[in-house]
Motif scaffolding. Structure first.
Motif, PDB file in Angstrom:
ATOM      1  N   LEU A  88      50.982  38.365  48.502  1.00 37.69           N
ATOM      2  CA  LEU A  88      50.521  37.216  47.705  1.00 37.69           C
ATOM      3  C   LEU A  88      50.797  37.435  46.226  1.00 37.69           C
ATOM      4  O   LEU A  88      51.318  36.548  45.538  1.00 37.69           O
ATOM      5  N   ALA A  89      50.444  38.612  45.729  1.00 40.06           N
ATOM      6  CA  ALA A  89      50.620  38.914  44.303  1.00 40.06           C
ATOM      7  C   ALA A  89      52.096  38.835  43.906  1.00 40.06           C
ATOM      8  O   ALA A  89      52.445  38.276  42.859  1.00 40.06           O
ATOM      9  N   VAL A  90      52.975  39.361  44.750  1.00 40.63           N
ATOM     10  CA  VAL A  90      54.405  39.377  44.433  1.00 40.63           C
ATOM     11  C   VAL A  90      55.001  37.967  44.524  1.00 40.63           C
ATOM     12  O   VAL A  90      55.813  37.571  43.685  1.00 40.63           O
ATOM     13  N   ILE A  91      54.564  37.184  45.504  1.00 44.47           N
ATOM     14  CA  ILE A  91      55.019  35.791  45.616  1.00 44.47           C
ATOM     15  C   ILE A  91      54.623  35.017  44.361  1.00 44.47           C
ATOM     16  O   ILE A  91      55.440  34.310  43.759  1.00 44.47           O
ATOM     17  N   ILE A  92      53.372  35.175  43.935  1.00 41.68           N
ATOM     18  CA  ILE A  92      52.888  34.455  42.753  1.00 41.68           C
ATOM     19  C   ILE A  92      53.634  34.901  41.501  1.00 41.68           C
ATOM     20  O   ILE A  92      53.993  34.086  40.656  1.00 41.68           O
TER      21      ILE A  92
END
Length: 122
Positions: free
Chosen positions: A12-16
């Motif tokens: 999630l963090a990397v996608i965002i």
């Protein structure tokens, strides 16, 4: 030795970060874990201002995830016309819309039972 799968939180963090890097707008995280019969745990929804920006966001997400977590999407759809690109990472599905398509499909309302978190730009 098998490669450790990235955690959902890491993904999630990397996608965002990928979305944010190319100025994706109006980023929402829809937590679907409490809803029965959902296809995944999370939707990440964002907007771009043109098909060029939608493609750039899609490319940035895939490149950032690939570089950081060595992970590839299971499926990508919609890159040809870039009105609505869907990137499926199995338990997280990313939806990148042009503004008018996002308003038309209004998936935030379709998943009204989800816990929705607005993500502020970094």
């Amino acid at each position: 030795m098998t490669k450790k799968k990235a955690s959902t939180d890491d993904l999630l963090a990397v996608i965002i970060k990928g979305i944010d890097d190319v100025k994706g707008e109006n980023i929402l995280l829809l937590d679907l874990r409490e809803i029965e019969n959902t296809v995944c745990d999370y939707f990440v929804v964002c907007s771009g201002n043109s098909n060029t920006q939608v493609k750039a966001i899609s490319g940035a997400v895939q490149k950032t995830v690939s570089k950081t977590l060595k992970d590839k999407p299971w499926h990508v759809e919609g890159e040809a016309n870039a009105e609505w690109v869907l990137i499926d990472y199995v338990n997280i599905v990313v939806h990148i819309f042009q503004k008018q398509s996002r308003e038309f499909y209004d998936i935030e309302s379709l998943w009204g039972d989800a816990i929705i978190t607005e993500i502020s730009p970094a």
